[in-house]
Design an enzyme around this catalytic site. Structure first.
Site, short mmCIF file in Angstrom:
data_model
loop_
_atom_site.label_atom_id
_atom_site.label_comp_id
_atom_site.label_asym_id
_atom_site.label_seq_id
_atom_site.Cartn_x
_atom_site.Cartn_y
_atom_site.Cartn_z
N ASP A 81 56.34 -9.48 48.48
CA ASP A 81 55.17 -10.22 48.95
C ASP A 81 55.53 -11.64 49.38
OD1 ASP A 81 52.15 -10.37 49.08
OD2 ASP A 81 52.52 -11.98 47.64
N GLU B 175 57.20 -8.48 53.49
CA GLU B 175 55.99 -8.98 54.14
C GLU B 175 56.33 -10.37 54.65
OE1 GLU B 175 51.41 -10.42 53.46
OE2 GLU B 175 52.99 -10.79 52.01
#
Length: 783
Positions: free
Chosen positions: A446, A499
């Site tokens: 993330d 990401e």
């Protein structure tokens, strides 16, 4: 004897009452494991021995909680005069040392410290008989054992190369010299002292000070008699005189929030996914199919446990044909509204849904159903909760000392200090941990962009440049490279997914490659294609009459499609916070919204790159995702008037996955630019896109998407060569049509085989005339 009042209340900070054996008005800390109990005097009276007083000040340091080497005072120590034994048992009435040579009663010196000088030659292998309230308890003395960490452990920790750090630090049930107990070890280099507190000692650590293992910064203690299920924390004395109670950073289990203690856990799960693991080791993500169903586990079916989910989720995902499930973070977190992205227990699956072995059972079930598992991993930041990593030993430790680098401006959290050896080791080992201990098949990392740039979301003057005056966080770069290289080396077949929302060069290039910017790639296997996601959703939300002015928003992705190894995400981030669900983004009435959604999904599944769809979007849920209630499953109930509309979209997703798996052209050469060619990427006036993809054998698949509500009759489309005839006289089948009636469409299409003729078109040697349905995508393959 010091009879002063306690400096802390008899109810610890976690709100749990102390055991009844603690006496009000006296210092707490006596409770010990009680394997045996016998009345006092049941055996022959012990011999009294002279006291063995420690050096001046030692008792005060022990009782104060800031002794760095309690084992140097406590336990058994040979001296010229005899064997000096010292035992810390606050509130005990009597302590007797039991050896093979006899029984010896120790003298109470002060503050619960009992001492005795046993005769020379007495064996140091002994047990204790400790009396409380007239009852004698047989115990082992944890201070007579050597450290449970090896020299190799400490060397690797110091080097930052302990790739299985969780096997050294944290809590572990062990048997040492025939004695079973739990070894505790924690890294706290700035602490003046560390003690273990827990339900086994009434949350008061007076009797359980830990020893410092030198320059490693590690503190260690073996506590006999306690095991799995024990709740504990570390009580840390800081250099400025404060006392902190912290959960274990490497705890493998945690209490159910809002409780915050760590839990001793040993896995007993018996894995049944050996065939899956062996097959996985020989695969890479780039040349295999990957269709990902993203799930927030706690809300997919609210109220279900890991084990109950194991009975439903794998079957549902397999029925829809997805190859993988991606779980939003399952690591322990204090606030459910963070969706798991503010992690406090990096090594512990959240207790909200069950035990760590219950989570293993879910993974095992997915694998037995032929489904891979990717978990979201959050090494970009951590919350400031007092019980967790923030200022862990009283000073910045896991976070940088520079506040401008420590504070994460977007989420009110702290960033990790990627330049610190031990912190980097903590995170790299954590990535390996989930792959090795839980058999996960991938990590979706993330917020990578927030790690790579020192000025991420920071105003001018609110950040400190790197040593070259730039904005790149080279410590984070080196960490990501090390993490990826380590995971790929240790865990064959596991994929890491970034990401990353910027144009950072080389996110999915090997770490040993040389880029234009002078450093190697980051080493990820895949990268979320945030550009495609943003541009395509912008396009599809326009009314069809306006889409011709935004045509390049759909074609631009192919300009950079092979610059990285991409995954196309329609994730949870796109269906919350007022962004609307996927079907609700679409213009027009309900029929048009569904038609646009189906056409968009057909285009997405055919576009180069893997694909990801968030739960609820597979059946055109109209409402945004709510983490409290989850998907609106009631829309699929037979008694719901529009259930057929939602089931139609769900049936399309199932068929998209089925045909996708059966057509290697859609996944086999995702990273090969020669495997894609536009047929017509310029038909803006028609809102139409057509392209062809090829598998390794050269077999093609043609995709035609019509994002206008107009039926295109006798629309000529170029067809690639499919044999010696150069494509002429070949036959083509419509293998998927998102406008089919079974999906809720109008049923316009090409039910009969299409015959190619030798008319060159769209740069191809042959072509055919076909009917293109309104707001639809069709796929064509050679018969």
């Amino acid at each position: 004897m010091n009879q002063s009042e306690p400096t802390r209340p008899n109810t610890p900070s976690n709100g749990k009452p102390l055991p009844a054996t603690f006496r009000a008005g006296k210092r707490s800390g006596l409770v010990q494991p009680r394997p045996e109990a016998a009345p006092v005097g049941a055996t022959a009276a012990p011999r009294r021995v002279p006291a063995a007083a420690p050096a001046p000040g030692e008792v005060e340091r022990l009782v104060g909680g800031w002794h760095h080497d309690p084992h140097g005072v406590l336990g058994a120590h040979p001296t010229p005069e005899g064997l000096a034994v010292r035992v810390l048992r606050p509130l005990a009435e009597r302590v007797v040392v039991e050896t093979a040579d006899g029984r010896y009663q120790l003298d109470h010196l002060q503050d619960g410290l009992f001492t005795g000088l046993l005769p020379t030659g007495t064996a140091s292998d002994y047990r204790l008989r400790v009396s409380y309230d007239g009852t004698e308890h047989l115990q082992q003395d944890g201070y007579r054992f050597l450290p449970t960490l090896t020299g190799a452990d400490l060397h690797l920790i110091g080097e930052g190369r302990h790739e299985q750090l969780w096997r050294a630090l944290g809590s572990h049930v062990r048997t040492v010299d025939g004695v079973t107990g739990t070894g505790f070890a924690v890294w706290a280099p700035n602490a003046s002292g560390v003690r273990v507190i827990g339900d086994f000692n009434g949350w008061n650590g007076l009797a359980h000070p830990m020893r410092s293992l030198g320059a490693s910064g590690v503190w260690e203690l073996f506590v006999p008699g306690i095991g799995d299920g024990t709740h504990y924390k570390y009580e840390i004395a800081t250099r400025d005189g404060r006392t902190l109670q912290k959960a274990d950073p490497l705890a493998r289990a945690a209490e159910l929030p809002p409780a915050t203690a760590s839990v001793v856990h040993t896995s007993t799960h018996d894995w049944h996914d050996q065939a899956w693991m062996e097959r996985r080791a020989g695969l890479t993500a780039h040349d295999r199919p990957m269709s990902v169903y993203e799930v927030h586990l706690a809300s997919w079916r609210p109220g279900l446990t890991y084990r109950e989910l194991a009975a439903e989720l794998p079957a549902y995902v397999r029925d829809l044909g997805f190859t993988h499930v991606e779980l939003m973070p399952v690591m322990e977190h204090p606030f459910g509204g963070s969706w798991g992205y503010q992690v406090t227990g990096f090594y512990a699956p959240t207790a909200r849904l069950g035990s760590p072995d219950d989570f293993r059972h879910l993974v095992d079930s997915l694998h037995q159903h032929g489904i891979g598992l990717i978990v979201d991993w959050v090494p970009a930041h951590f919350p400031k909760d007092d019980f967790a990593l923030a200022r862990f030993d009283g000073e910045p430790l896991y976070e940088p000392a520079d506040p401008q680098r420590a504070e994460h401006p977007d989420w009110g959290t702290l960033e990790f200090d990627y330049g610190r050896t031990e912190v980097r080791n903590f995170l790299v080992a954590n990535a390996v941990y989930w792959a090795e201990e839980f058999h996960v098949d991938g990590l979706r990392v993330d917020a990578v962009a927030s790690m790579l740039y020192l000025d991420y979301s920071r105003e001018h003057g609110g950040w400190s440049p790197n040593e070259h005056g730039g904005r790149e966080n080279w410590d984070a770069v080196r960490f990501l490279q090390e993490m990826n290289a380590t995971v790929y080396r240790r865990c064959p077949g596991v994929v890491t997914v970034a990401e990353e929302s910027t144009a950072w060069d080389g996110v999915t290039r090997p770490t040993d490659s040389v880029q234009q910017h002078g450093h190697g790639g980051l080493g990820f296997g895949l990268k979320w294609n945030m550009g495609w996601m943003h541009d395509s959703l912008e396009y599809i939300q326009h009314e069809p009459i306006h889409r011709k002015y935004h045509h390049d928003e759909m074609t631009f992705s192919m300009v950079y499609a092979y610059s990285e190894n991409y995954l196309l995400p329609i994730s949870h981030d796109e269906v919350v916070h007022g962004k609307r669900s996927l079907v609700s983004k679409m213009p027009g009435d309900w029929w048009q919204q569904r038609a646009n959604t189906r056409a968009y999904l057909g285009y997405m599944w055919a576009h180069p790159g893997k694909q990801l769809l968030f739960m609820g979007q597979e059946f055109a849920q109209g409402a945004e995702w709510d983490h409290e209630t989850g998907p609106q499953w009631w829309l699929l109930r037979p008694d719901w008037p529009a259930a057929g509309d939602h089931r139609g979209v769900q049936d399309l997703v199932r068929d998209l996955n089925r045909v996708y798996l059966d057509c290697p052209a859609l996944w086999q050469r995702d990273t090969d630019p020669t495997a894609f060619s536009w047929l017509d990427g310029h038909a803006a006036e028609d809102n139409l896109f057509s392209f062809v993809r090829y598998d390794r054998s050269g077999r093609p698949l043609v995709c035609v998407s019509n994002f206008s509500p107009v039926v295109r009759e006798e629309y000529r489309v170029g067809l690639p060569a499919t044999g010696a005839a150069g494509g002429a006289d070949s036959r083509w089948l419509e293998i998927l049509n998102t406008d089919a009636e079974v999906y809720g469409g109008s049923g316009v299409g090409n039910p009969d085989p299409l015959k190619a003729d030798p008319t060159p078109w769209n740069g191809q040697p042959a072509s055919t005339e076909l009917t293109v349905p309104p707001l639809a995508t069709i796929w064509l393959a050679p018969a």
